[in-house]
Structures are given as C-alpha cells and as structure tokens.
Design a protein around this motif. Structure first.
Motif, PDB file in Angstrom:
ATOM      1  N   THR A   1       0.812  -1.218   0.000  1.00 36.74           N
ATOM      2  CA  THR A   1       0.000   0.000   0.000  1.00 36.74           C
ATOM      3  C   THR A   1       0.849   1.273   0.000  1.00 36.74           C
ATOM      4  O   THR A   1       0.357   2.325  -0.374  1.00 36.74           O
ATOM      5  CB  THR A   1      -0.880   0.045   1.256  1.00 36.74           C
ATOM      6  OG1 THR A   1      -0.029  -0.095   2.407  1.00 36.74           O
ATOM      7  CG2 THR A   1      -1.914  -1.070   1.256  1.00 36.74           C
ATOM      8  N   GLN A   2       2.081   1.183   0.498  1.00 34.58           N
ATOM      9  CA  GLN A   2       2.894   2.395   0.516  1.00 34.58           C
ATOM     10  C   GLN A   2       4.370   2.042   0.498  1.00 34.58           C
ATOM     11  O   GLN A   2       4.759   0.946   0.912  1.00 34.58           O
ATOM     12  CB  GLN A   2       2.566   3.278   1.735  1.00 34.58           C
ATOM     13  CG  GLN A   2       3.098   2.826   3.063  1.00 34.58           C
ATOM     14  CD  GLN A   2       2.823   3.839   4.170  1.00 34.58           C
ATOM     15  OE1 GLN A   2       2.056   3.547   5.081  1.00 34.58           O
ATOM     16  NE2 GLN A   2       3.447   5.001   4.139  1.00 34.58           N
ATOM     17  N   TRP A   3       5.153   2.964  -0.023  1.00 34.47           N
ATOM     18  CA  TRP A   3       6.602   2.832   0.056  1.00 34.47           C
ATOM     19  C   TRP A   3       7.194   4.183   0.416  1.00 34.47           C
ATOM     20  O   TRP A   3       6.582   5.232   0.189  1.00 34.47           O
ATOM     21  CB  TRP A   3       7.216   2.269  -1.239  1.00 34.47           C
ATOM     22  CG  TRP A   3       6.909   3.001  -2.517  1.00 34.47           C
ATOM     23  CD1 TRP A   3       6.020   2.632  -3.486  1.00 34.47           C
ATOM     24  CD2 TRP A   3       7.503   4.226  -2.989  1.00 34.47           C
ATOM     25  NE1 TRP A   3       6.007   3.548  -4.512  1.00 34.47           N
ATOM     26  CE2 TRP A   3       6.929   4.526  -4.241  1.00 34.47           C
ATOM     27  CE3 TRP A   3       8.472   5.091  -2.481  1.00 34.47           C
ATOM     28  CZ2 TRP A   3       7.272   5.663  -4.979  1.00 34.47           C
ATOM     29  CZ3 TRP A   3       8.822   6.216  -3.220  1.00 34.47           C
ATOM     30  CH2 TRP A   3       8.214   6.491  -4.451  1.00 34.47           C
TER      31      TRP A   3
ATOM     32  N   PHE B   1       5.099   7.007  -1.645  1.00 34.51           N
ATOM     33  CA  PHE B   1       3.798   6.712  -2.252  1.00 34.51           C
ATOM     34  C   PHE B   1       2.910   6.135  -1.173  1.00 34.51           C
ATOM     35  O   PHE B   1       3.354   5.315  -0.359  1.00 34.51           O
ATOM     36  CB  PHE B   1       3.956   5.679  -3.384  1.00 34.51           C
ATOM     37  CG  PHE B   1       2.646   5.106  -3.845  1.00 34.51           C
ATOM     38  CD1 PHE B   1       1.886   5.731  -4.819  1.00 34.51           C
ATOM     39  CD2 PHE B   1       2.145   3.925  -3.287  1.00 34.51           C
ATOM     40  CE1 PHE B   1       0.666   5.199  -5.236  1.00 34.51           C
ATOM     41  CE2 PHE B   1       0.935   3.386  -3.698  1.00 34.51           C
ATOM     42  CZ  PHE B   1       0.187   4.028  -4.675  1.00 34.51           C
ATOM     43  N   LEU B   2       1.651   6.546  -1.181  1.00 28.03           N
ATOM     44  CA  LEU B   2       0.673   5.953  -0.263  1.00 28.03           C
ATOM     45  C   LEU B   2      -0.671   5.889  -0.984  1.00 28.03           C
ATOM     46  O   LEU B   2      -1.176   6.912  -1.455  1.00 28.03           O
ATOM     47  CB  LEU B   2       0.547   6.809   1.012  1.00 28.03           C
ATOM     48  CG  LEU B   2      -0.602   6.440   1.962  1.00 28.03           C
ATOM     49  CD1 LEU B   2      -0.489   5.012   2.469  1.00 28.03           C
ATOM     50  CD2 LEU B   2      -0.650   7.410   3.142  1.00 28.03           C
TER      51      LEU B   2
ATOM     52  N   LEU C   1       2.508   8.165   6.532  1.00 30.42           N
ATOM     53  CA  LEU C   1       3.678   8.666   5.804  1.00 30.42           C
ATOM     54  C   LEU C   1       4.866   8.838   6.749  1.00 30.42           C
ATOM     55  O   LEU C   1       5.998   8.478   6.426  1.00 30.42           O
ATOM     56  CB  LEU C   1       3.333  10.005   5.129  1.00 30.42           C
ATOM     57  CG  LEU C   1       2.386   9.895   3.924  1.00 30.42           C
ATOM     58  CD1 LEU C   1       1.899  11.271   3.480  1.00 30.42           C
ATOM     59  CD2 LEU C   1       3.075   9.176   2.750  1.00 30.42           C
ATOM     60  N   GLU C   2       4.596   9.356   7.937  1.00 25.51           N
ATOM     61  CA  GLU C   2       5.695   9.575   8.896  1.00 25.51           C
ATOM     62  C   GLU C   2       6.297   8.259   9.355  1.00 25.51           C
ATOM     63  O   GLU C   2       7.510   8.132   9.507  1.00 25.51           O
ATOM     64  CB  GLU C   2       5.177  10.359  10.116  1.00 25.51           C
ATOM     65  CG  GLU C   2       5.003  11.834   9.844  1.00 25.51           C
ATOM     66  CD  GLU C   2       4.249  12.557  10.949  1.00 25.51           C
ATOM     67  OE1 GLU C   2       4.221  12.030  12.081  1.00 25.51           O
ATOM     68  OE2 GLU C   2       3.700  13.624  10.671  1.00 25.51           O
TER      69      GLU C   2
ATOM     70  N   ARG D   1      10.143   7.013   8.640  1.00 27.27           N
ATOM     71  CA  ARG D   1      11.080   6.787   9.752  1.00 27.27           C
ATOM     72  C   ARG D   1      11.890   5.509   9.554  1.00 27.27           C
ATOM     73  O   ARG D   1      13.082   5.462   9.816  1.00 27.27           O
ATOM     74  CB  ARG D   1      10.310   6.747  11.076  1.00 27.27           C
ATOM     75  CG  ARG D   1      11.165   6.695  12.327  1.00 27.27           C
ATOM     76  CD  ARG D   1      11.952   7.971  12.539  1.00 27.27           C
ATOM     77  NE  ARG D   1      11.152   9.167  12.564  1.00 27.27           N
ATOM     78  CZ  ARG D   1      10.617   9.705  13.661  1.00 27.27           C
ATOM     79  NH1 ARG D   1      10.837   9.154  14.836  1.00 27.27           N
ATOM     80  NH2 ARG D   1       9.882  10.810  13.581  1.00 27.27           N
ATOM     81  N   ASP D   2      11.219   4.457   9.049  1.00 24.77           N
ATOM     82  CA  ASP D   2      11.934   3.193   8.816  1.00 24.77           C
ATOM     83  C   ASP D   2      13.042   3.376   7.774  1.00 24.77           C
ATOM     84  O   ASP D   2      14.122   2.798   7.897  1.00 24.77           O
ATOM     85  CB  ASP D   2      10.962   2.106   8.333  1.00 24.77           C
ATOM     86  CG  ASP D   2      10.422   1.275   9.495  1.00 24.77           C
ATOM     87  OD1 ASP D   2      10.926   1.417  10.633  1.00 24.77           O
ATOM     88  OD2 ASP D   2       9.495   0.477   9.262  1.00 24.77           O
TER      89      ASP D   2
END
Ligand code: SF4
Length: 512
Positions: free
Chosen positions: A342-344, A360-361, A489-490, A494-495
């Motif tokens: 779903t997101q990167w 992207f989300l 997104l945050e 962070r990862d």
C-alpha cells in the motif's frame, strides 16, 4: 491498586488481613482456555483484572478482524437467527436460545447460549441437521486462522461438553477456518470457498474426558485466597500472549536469562539450573555467536564490516514497504491474507551525502498494486543499490512481478539491485542495546540515539495495516483520513531514514 480491606491482593493476602471467601464465579470458554494455559492467569483474570496490560492496537485490530469474519460466516447459513443479547444478560441469552432451538423453522442459531457444570458458553453457529423428536445439531466454531491449532480442539471440546451436558444432541462439531487457497474472482465473495470446514467430531472425543478434572482444578484455583505461584517462562506466550506478563515479571532483573535469544530449550535448561541473569551463564555453555555477544554485553565490530559496506553503489536508495493483509480478499486475483503493498518510502542518498525522500501511499479503495509498482519503478530508476532491511521487500516485489506481468522484467531488475542491511549487521556488528534483537526498531536507536519511534502516532507495522484499512475503507471524515495519512507517511519515512542513519553509523564505526 490497593485491594479493599478484607480482600486478598492479587498475589496473596497481607499478613493479618481477615480473608473474605472469594465469590464463586462462572467459567467461560475463554476462562477455561486461560486456565489451561496457566492457573495463575485464570486467577488474575477474574480476581485482579486491573493487573493486566491492556491490549495494544494491533491486538485490538486482530480481535476486530476475527469478529468481522464471525459475522461474515453467518451468511453461509441463510435463515439463521442471532441470539441478539448482550454478554452480561446470560439468563436472557439462555432463554432466547431455548426458544430458537424449539422452533423447527430456525435452521441455525448464532451466538446460542448454554450452561453446564458451572460453565457458560456462547456458540458461534449451531446448525440444525434434523428436526422433530430426533433433532440433531452441528456445532461450528469460526476462526480467522488458516489452520487447526491445539487450542482450537480444546475450545471445541469444551463447547461440546457443555452442549451435551445441557441436553443438546450434537451430531458433529468442527471449525470454519479461512481457506488460504481461495482466489477471489471479484464481485461477491464466494463464502463456500472462502471458508474451509475442519471436522473435529472424532478428535474432540478423547479431550472430553479431561474436562471434568480440569474444571475441578480451575474451580479450586478460583476458590483459593491468593493467586497460585507460577514462574513465568515460555508457557506465558503460547498458545496466547498472556496479558499479565508485565505484572508477573516486574521484579525480574534487567538482564534476565529469559531474554537470551535463540533456543528456548537452552533457556529452560539454564533456568532449571537456577540461573537468573546473563552474567551467570556458565563459561562452558555452548552458545551461538549472538548468545555470546549478549552474555558479554559489549559492543563488537567485525574486521570485515568495511569491506561489506563498500559494496554499495550510489545513489543509494533506502526502501521500505507497508502492506495490509485482509482475511477477506478485496481485490480480484488475491487470496485471503495475501500481503497487498500500500505504501513505500525511499530515501535517496547521493555520493556527496545529499539526501532526499520520495514516497507513495494509496488513498483509494481500488487495488493499489499497479500504482504502487509504477511509482516505485520511477523512484528507484535504473541506478544505484537499493538498501532494504530483511527479505520482505523482495517477497513483495516477486508477488508484484506475478500479478503485473507487463512490469515483470523491470520489477525483477529492481530485485537484482536489493542490498539487504539486516544480514550485514547480523554478521558484522553488535551493540548491548540490541538486547539480542536485530529488529530495526531495536537497532536504529542503538546506533543513532536521536532516532526513535516513540514520538510517532504509528509505531509498528500491524497498526499501520489497521490504520490503512480504516483510512481507505472505513473513515468517512476527511479530517480523520488526513490525520491517518500523515501518520502513515511519517511511520514509513522513519523506517527508511533509520536505514540511512544505520549505514552512516556503521561507516563511522569502520572509520573509528
Ligand atoms: S505471565 Fe505467565 S505466569 Fe504470569 S499469569 Fe501469565 S501465563 Fe501465568
């Protein structure tokens, strides 16, 4: 919390306190299973529930998912009637159930209530097999699991015991599990294929004989003035995480032997020898490299670290994916519990140290995989290493290559550029603050103390998946949706920033 005068504390009465006899309690399915796991857990759940750690958001999400599956499973039994009575109204639930059982026009009863031998249960689904004087029923327990676990057998066995004791003629019993082989074709979910039936009629037979004895023991535990003393160990985590872990281990030393990573058998052996801390592990004990590092509790850098770090090619992409895994598939061509990306987030570091982030989300309820893959391919381009932390991203890319054959060649080229930081750290570096864990959430703060996750609203992947589901499929308020979007997104950013900082910190170790 201070118990009222005259009542025993959770762990025992204070000296000289007069004891009030504990109130008799009714057992239930979940209490019985708690008691099978640990008598102390059973006692604390009833006599000192305030000592439990409240379920975290990930656990709550799992419970909610289980409830949803239970509701969907009812649609397999058209005409079935729900005993729509709250959990505290047991007498009313029993009365309403009896009424429905007596009505031959009711083909199935959902959440039927029964009581026998001091145990009260609600049954997910009771299917009427035959009516009239010979009427028989099938007991159906719905689980969000994809396989039968030992605890499920005991769960169904207890219900069978209570129902038969209450006079019901049961012709069979079993589990409705999620069928992982079901491929959703779009449109309405095929309930006959989403669920898989596991008949346990034969298997629960031998377990029924254990139940009267186990119940007698559990009732005796609950009648005692104090919780039984049980040493916390591996049994606290299986079949379920015990919510009293923090309570029971509150006096354990910081370097308690239980936290030695690796073989639980070795830990049990050492505990059996009376060893309580890492420092007390005898020198002759056969340990793995990580276990030795944990015992010695010192920072360690391998001589080969620099050689490995220089294999990276600039620009270095630092990539992390988030996924969600719906039990009931939402997109055509997917299976239950398939990980849907779903997101990167991608932090791109140039040779001169310049750093920029792209992300992207997905925010719509449509299948996000194509947009995810296309945007990702644009972000990683054709040059540089792609730093990841674990093989998870590779597995997701492989899945995308199958689902999106027109992008397969490009996605496979991305896989060829992956540069996994996790095995590098495992082989070349250790810090006492890892506490034997190489999870990025443990490693990052140890190497880059300014990097923490505690300021984030979302702090782990399970919660991210749940929040994504809420944002896209449930939240109608745009303010709430936007709040979740920001938090997601945050979290993902962070990862990936953590990977940048870990690589930089490792470089400094080599330079030092
Ligand atoms: S933490 Fe372990 S010992 Fe304590 S109540 Fe739970 S299962 Fe029992």
């Amino acid at each position: 919390m201070t118990p009222p005068t005259g009542a025993p504390s959770a762990d025992g009465p204070s000296p000289g306190e007069p004891l009030a006899p504990p109130k008799p309690v009714r057992l239930s399915k979940s209490r019985y299973l708690s008691g099978r796991q640990c008598h102390r857990r059973l006692y604390l759940e009833i006599r000192a529930p305030e000592s439990a750690t409240p379920p975290d958001r990930a656990t709550q999400a799992m419970l909610e998912a289980g409830n949803e599956i239970g509701r969907v499973a009812r649609d397999r039994y058209p005409g079935g009637v729900l005993v729509n009575v709250g959990p505290r109204q047991s007498a009313e639930a029993l009365r309403r159930t009896a009424e429905l059982l007596a009505d031959p026009g009711v083909p199935a009863v959902f959440e039927g209530a029964f009581e026998f031998d001091g145990v009260f249960v609600r049954v997910d689904i009771l299917e009427r097999l035959a009516s009239g004087p010979e009427q028989t029923w099938r007991l159906i327990e719905v689980k969000s699991s994809t396989r039968v676990r030992e605890v499920h057998r005991h769960d169904v066995a207890l219900q069978t015991y209570v129902l038969r004791g209450a006079g019901l003629s049961l012709a069979g019993c079993g589990l409705l599990l999620i069928n992982r082989d079901y491929v959703y074709g779009g449109g309405a979910v095929d309930l006959a294929r989403l669920f898989a039936w596991e008949d346990l009629t034969e298997e629960v037979g031998p377990l029924l004989a254990e139940i009267p004895g186990a119940l007698t023991e559990q009732k005796a535990v609950l009648a005692a003035p104090a919780a039984p003393v049980v040493e916390p160990d591996a049994h606290c985590h299986s079949p379920y995480e015990c919510p009293f872990w923090a309570h029971c281990t509150r006096d354990k030393p910081a370097r308690w032997i239980f936290h030695l990573p690796g073989s639980s058998r070795l830990v049990a052996q050492l505990m059996g020898q009376g060893i309580t801390t890492m420092e007390e592990i005898p020198p002759h004990t056969k340990l793995t490299v990580v276990q030795r590092l944990v015992r010695e509790n010192v920072e360690w850098t391998s001589r080969g670290l620099r050689q490995v770090l220089v294999t990276v090619h600039y620009p270095v992409h630092h990539l992390d994916f988030e996924t969600f895994m719906p039990a009931i598939p939402r997109f055509a061509g997917t299976r239950p519990y398939q990980a849907i990306p779903t997101q990167w987030s991608n932090y791109i570091e140039a040779q001169d140290g310049d750093l920029r982030q792209e992300a992207f989300l997905a925010t719509e309820s449509a299948d996000p995989r194509e947009a995810f893959a296309v945007s990702l391919l644009a972000s990683v381009g054709a040059a540089g290493s792609i730093c990841v932390y674990s093989q998870y991203e590779q597995a997701i890319l492989e899945g995308l290559a199958v689902a999106l054959p027109h992008l397969k060649a490009e996605l496979l080229r991305v896989i060829d550029r992956l540069w996994d930081l996790l095995p590098i750290i495992r082989a070349h570096y250790y810090h006492p603050r890892f506490d034997g864990s190489y999870s990025i959430k443990q490693v990052a703060p140890a190497l880059a103390p300014s990097l923490d996750y505690r300021d984030l609203e979302i702090q782990e992947g399970g919660v991210a998946a749940r929040e994504f589901t809420r944002m896209v499929f449930e939240a109608t308020d745009w303010v709430e949706r936007d709040r979740i979007r920001q938090a997601l997104l945050e979290y993902c950013a962070r990862d990936t920033l953590a990977m940048v900082e870990i690589r930089r910190a490792l470089w400094r170790k080599c330079a030092g």
